[in-house]
Scaffold this motif. Sequence first.
Motif, PDB file in Angstrom:
ATOM      1  N   PRO A  15       0.812  -1.216   0.000  1.00  0.00           N
ATOM      2  CA  PRO A  15       0.000   0.000   0.000  1.00  0.00           C
ATOM      3  C   PRO A  15       0.847   1.267   0.000  1.00  0.00           C
ATOM      4  CG  PRO A  15      -0.065  -1.050   2.158  1.00  0.00           C
ATOM      5  CD  PRO A  15       0.744  -1.934   1.279  1.00  0.00           C
ATOM      6  N   VAL A  16       0.465   2.200  -0.847  1.00  0.00           N
ATOM      7  CA  VAL A  16       1.111   3.508  -0.947  1.00  0.00           C
ATOM      8  C   VAL A  16       0.102   4.546  -0.460  1.00  0.00           C
ATOM      9  CG1 VAL A  16       2.167   5.195  -2.489  1.00  0.00           C
ATOM     10  CG2 VAL A  16       2.486   2.746  -2.916  1.00  0.00           C
ATOM     11  N   LEU A  17       0.424   5.262   0.615  1.00  0.00           N
ATOM     12  CA  LEU A  17      -0.509   6.209   1.209  1.00  0.00           C
ATOM     13  C   LEU A  17      -0.467   7.565   0.518  1.00  0.00           C
ATOM     14  CD1 LEU A  17       0.050   5.524   5.029  1.00  0.00           C
ATOM     15  CD2 LEU A  17      -1.706   4.553   3.526  1.00  0.00           C
ATOM     16  N   LEU A  18      -1.634   8.072   0.172  1.00  0.00           N
ATOM     17  CA  LEU A  18      -1.792   9.454  -0.287  1.00  0.00           C
ATOM     18  C   LEU A  18      -2.791  10.112   0.657  1.00  0.00           C
ATOM     19  CD1 LEU A  18      -1.982   9.150  -4.200  1.00  0.00           C
ATOM     20  CD2 LEU A  18      -0.011   9.676  -2.754  1.00  0.00           C
ATOM     21  N   THR A  19      -2.284  10.956   1.526  1.00  0.00           N
ATOM     22  CA  THR A  19      -3.101  11.548   2.571  1.00  0.00           C
ATOM     23  C   THR A  19      -2.406  12.802   3.080  1.00  0.00           C
ATOM     24  OG1 THR A  19      -4.219  11.074   4.681  1.00  0.00           O
ATOM     25  CG2 THR A  19      -1.997  10.192   4.408  1.00  0.00           C
ATOM     26  N   ALA A  20      -2.953  13.388   4.124  1.00  0.00           N
ATOM     27  CA  ALA A  20      -2.341  14.556   4.767  1.00  0.00           C
ATOM     28  C   ALA A  20      -2.087  14.227   6.234  1.00  0.00           C
ATOM     29  CB  ALA A  20      -3.255  15.775   4.658  1.00  0.00           C
ATOM     30  N   VAL A  21      -0.872  14.462   6.677  1.00  0.00           N
ATOM     31  CA  VAL A  21      -0.486  14.245   8.071  1.00  0.00           C
ATOM     32  C   VAL A  21       0.322  15.451   8.518  1.00  0.00           C
ATOM     33  CG1 VAL A  21       0.855  12.818   9.668  1.00  0.00           C
ATOM     34  CG2 VAL A  21      -0.478  11.735   7.845  1.00  0.00           C
ATOM     35  N   GLY A  22       0.023  15.975   9.704  1.00  0.00           N
ATOM     36  CA  GLY A  22       0.734  17.141  10.205  1.00  0.00           C
ATOM     37  C   GLY A  22       2.186  16.846  10.538  1.00  0.00           C
ATOM     38  N   ARG A  23       2.971  17.904  10.655  1.00  0.00           N
ATOM     39  CA  ARG A  23       4.367  17.767  11.085  1.00  0.00           C
ATOM     40  C   ARG A  23       4.497  17.950  12.597  1.00  0.00           C
ATOM     41  NH1 ARG A  23       8.059  17.161   7.185  1.00  0.00           N
ATOM     42  NH2 ARG A  23       7.481  17.678   5.043  1.00  0.00           N
ATOM     43  N   GLU A  42       2.416  14.179  16.964  1.00  0.00           N
ATOM     44  CA  GLU A  42       1.467  13.107  16.685  1.00  0.00           C
ATOM     45  C   GLU A  42       1.608  12.611  15.250  1.00  0.00           C
ATOM     46  OE1 GLU A  42       0.716  15.996  18.024  1.00  0.00           O
ATOM     47  OE2 GLU A  42      -0.034  15.545  20.038  1.00  0.00           O
ATOM     48  N   GLY A  43       1.873  13.546  14.328  1.00  0.00           N
ATOM     49  CA  GLY A  43       2.052  13.168  12.937  1.00  0.00           C
ATOM     50  C   GLY A  43       3.327  12.378  12.706  1.00  0.00           C
ATOM     51  N   ASN A  44       4.406  12.803  13.340  1.00  0.00           N
ATOM     52  CA  ASN A  44       5.673  12.076  13.205  1.00  0.00           C
ATOM     53  C   ASN A  44       5.529  10.653  13.739  1.00  0.00           C
ATOM     54  OD1 ASN A  44       6.875  14.393  12.162  1.00  0.00           O
ATOM     55  ND2 ASN A  44       7.648  15.064  14.157  1.00  0.00           N
ATOM     56  N   GLU A  45       4.838  10.526  14.862  1.00  0.00           N
ATOM     57  CA  GLU A  45       4.619   9.197  15.444  1.00  0.00           C
ATOM     58  C   GLU A  45       3.747   8.339  14.529  1.00  0.00           C
ATOM     59  OE1 GLU A  45       2.928   7.196  19.593  1.00  0.00           O
ATOM     60  OE2 GLU A  45       2.761   9.375  19.268  1.00  0.00           O
ATOM     61  N   LEU A  46       2.743   8.965  13.916  1.00  0.00           N
ATOM     62  CA  LEU A  46       1.841   8.236  13.030  1.00  0.00           C
ATOM     63  C   LEU A  46       2.564   7.742  11.779  1.00  0.00           C
ATOM     64  CD1 LEU A  46      -1.019   7.286  12.396  1.00  0.00           C
ATOM     65  CD2 LEU A  46      -1.502   9.564  11.453  1.00  0.00           C
ATOM     66  N   ILE A  47       3.372   8.588  11.177  1.00  0.00           N
ATOM     67  CA  ILE A  47       4.121   8.187   9.983  1.00  0.00           C
ATOM     68  C   ILE A  47       5.065   7.033  10.314  1.00  0.00           C
ATOM     69  CG2 ILE A  47       5.957   8.912   8.403  1.00  0.00           C
ATOM     70  CD1 ILE A  47       3.268   9.901   7.523  1.00  0.00           C
ATOM     71  N   SER A  48       5.708   7.102  11.458  1.00  0.00           N
ATOM     72  CA  SER A  48       6.606   6.026  11.877  1.00  0.00           C
ATOM     73  C   SER A  48       5.844   4.722  12.061  1.00  0.00           C
ATOM     74  CB  SER A  48       7.306   6.416  13.178  1.00  0.00           C
ATOM     75  OG  SER A  48       8.149   5.379  13.626  1.00  0.00           O
ATOM     76  N   ALA A  49       4.651   4.815  12.658  1.00  0.00           N
ATOM     77  CA  ALA A  49       3.837   3.618  12.871  1.00  0.00           C
ATOM     78  C   ALA A  49       3.379   3.025  11.540  1.00  0.00           C
ATOM     79  CB  ALA A  49       2.632   3.957  13.744  1.00  0.00           C
ATOM     80  N   CYS A  50       2.997   3.883  10.590  1.00  0.00           N
ATOM     81  CA  CYS A  50       2.562   3.407   9.273  1.00  0.00           C
ATOM     82  C   CYS A  50       3.697   2.693   8.550  1.00  0.00           C
ATOM     83  CB  CYS A  50       2.052   4.574   8.434  1.00  0.00           C
ATOM     84  SG  CYS A  50       0.512   5.299   9.017  1.00  0.00           S
ATOM     85  N   ALA A  51       4.880   3.267   8.603  1.00  0.00           N
ATOM     86  CA  ALA A  51       6.035   2.646   7.951  1.00  0.00           C
ATOM     87  C   ALA A  51       6.343   1.290   8.576  1.00  0.00           C
ATOM     88  CB  ALA A  51       7.242   3.568   8.041  1.00  0.00           C
ATOM     89  N   ASP A  52       6.245   1.211   9.896  1.00  0.00           N
ATOM     90  CA  ASP A  52       6.499  -0.056  10.585  1.00  0.00           C
ATOM     91  C   ASP A  52       5.487  -1.122  10.192  1.00  0.00           C
ATOM     92  OD1 ASP A  52       8.659   1.051  11.881  1.00  0.00           O
ATOM     93  OD2 ASP A  52       7.596   1.425  13.764  1.00  0.00           O
ATOM     94  N   LEU A  53       4.288  -0.698   9.809  1.00  0.00           N
ATOM     95  CA  LEU A  53       3.235  -1.631   9.429  1.00  0.00           C
ATOM     96  C   LEU A  53       3.281  -2.010   7.949  1.00  0.00           C
ATOM     97  CD1 LEU A  53       0.326  -0.060  11.494  1.00  0.00           C
ATOM     98  CD2 LEU A  53       1.297  -2.341  11.826  1.00  0.00           C
ATOM     99  N   GLY A  54       4.281  -1.495   7.230  1.00  0.00           N
ATOM    100  CA  GLY A  54       4.473  -1.912   5.844  1.00  0.00           C
ATOM    101  C   GLY A  54       3.920  -0.990   4.791  1.00  0.00           C
ATOM    102  N   MET A  55       3.596   0.262   5.161  1.00  0.00           N
ATOM    103  CA  MET A  55       3.067   1.211   4.181  1.00  0.00           C
ATOM    104  C   MET A  55       4.157   2.109   3.618  1.00  0.00           C
ATOM    105  SD  MET A  55       0.114   1.572   6.684  1.00  0.00           S
ATOM    106  CE  MET A  55      -0.387  -0.104   6.963  1.00  0.00           C
ATOM    107  N   GLU A  56       4.024   2.474   2.362  1.00  0.00           N
ATOM    108  CA  GLU A  56       4.916   3.436   1.731  1.00  0.00           C
ATOM    109  C   GLU A  56       4.387   4.833   2.043  1.00  0.00           C
ATOM    110  OE1 GLU A  56       7.461   5.545   0.359  1.00  0.00           O
ATOM    111  OE2 GLU A  56       7.884   3.465  -0.229  1.00  0.00           O
ATOM    112  N   CYS A  57       5.186   5.631   2.752  1.00  0.00           N
ATOM    113  CA  CYS A  57       4.727   6.939   3.236  1.00  0.00           C
ATOM    114  C   CYS A  57       5.433   8.118   2.568  1.00  0.00           C
ATOM    115  CB  CYS A  57       4.926   7.037   4.750  1.00  0.00           C
ATOM    116  SG  CYS A  57       4.086   5.758   5.704  1.00  0.00           S
ATOM    117  N   SER A  58       6.274   7.853   1.599  1.00  0.00           N
ATOM    118  CA  SER A  58       7.088   8.930   1.025  1.00  0.00           C
ATOM    119  C   SER A  58       6.274   9.936   0.225  1.00  0.00           C
ATOM    120  CB  SER A  58       8.193   8.335   0.150  1.00  0.00           C
ATOM    121  OG  SER A  58       7.643   7.607  -0.936  1.00  0.00           O
ATOM    122  N   HIS A  59       5.040   9.593  -0.147  1.00  0.00           N
ATOM    123  CA  HIS A  59       4.212  10.495  -0.949  1.00  0.00           C
ATOM    124  C   HIS A  59       3.142  11.207  -0.115  1.00  0.00           C
ATOM    125  CE1 HIS A  59       6.176   8.754  -4.380  1.00  0.00           C
ATOM    126  NE2 HIS A  59       5.731   7.551  -4.066  1.00  0.00           N
TER     127      HIS A  59
END
Length: 297
Positions: free
Chosen positions: A57-65, A68-85
Amino acid sequence: MSQDSTILCIGAVLWDIIGRSPNHMERGADVPGRITRLPGGVAMNIAMTLAGFGMKPVLLTAVGRDPEGNELISACADLGMECSHVYRSEDLPTDRYMAVEGANGLIAAIADAHSLEAAGAKILRPLTEGPLGTPGQPFEGRVALDGNLTLHLLEEIASSPAFAHADLRVAPASPGKALRLRPFLRHPGALLYVNLEEAGLLCATDFPDAESAALGLLAKGARRALVTDGGKSACDATQDGPITLTPPKVMVTRVTGAGDTFMAAHIVAEAEGAGREDALQRALNAAARYVSGQNPL
């Protein structure tokens, strides 16, 4: 860009704050239970299940900087999602969802997805400006899209050349946002995943069961519709006819995320070559395991 296991997940990625009690609850109830916080949102829940089944899965969404956002992006990456976009905003906070569930199901929920709505079309830049797609070379793979986007942006997506060749799987996010899916009723590449209430809202009709609701969506112009009705029947309807099945009977321990699990499991089944009936059965089995508290995989 189109790879068999790659799927774009567009929509809400946020923190779920869920209060659950084993007791039957009514309005104003004050009962003991557990409160959890975990990554959530429709797009996130779908992506998490897809990743568990081995897809990318490649995520296209909006997450704050914000933290809470930094923690969320880290959690998503750990779960196998591509977050670079993911669109990371400096001035928009990370979104949240809060729900209360009792033994009698969902009592109430509030989705605070205002940052996703405010970001608007910025989350789609990788599809319109590269690297995922360009006007001359639109994305041709699978897309899971949720209705947490604004009606204006969903209307743009429904008519955009960037999605003209995509295998588009669409979910409304909640009954309160079901009407936002109307632009996809006549999209030639869209499959709508809705529950009985959402189908009724889209058709301005009260349907007695999933099969009549799915056929009603086809009558409104949908190419394909998949309608669920909790522990009752579910129907996959196309111009080739409806397929209706009943989910396994289980003890329900949670409900938030069940529809997203169903949708993800169905996408995986079809990606693996399953026929319509087999894919529907596999999705119902996964959702049943999820609501019973088991691992849906």
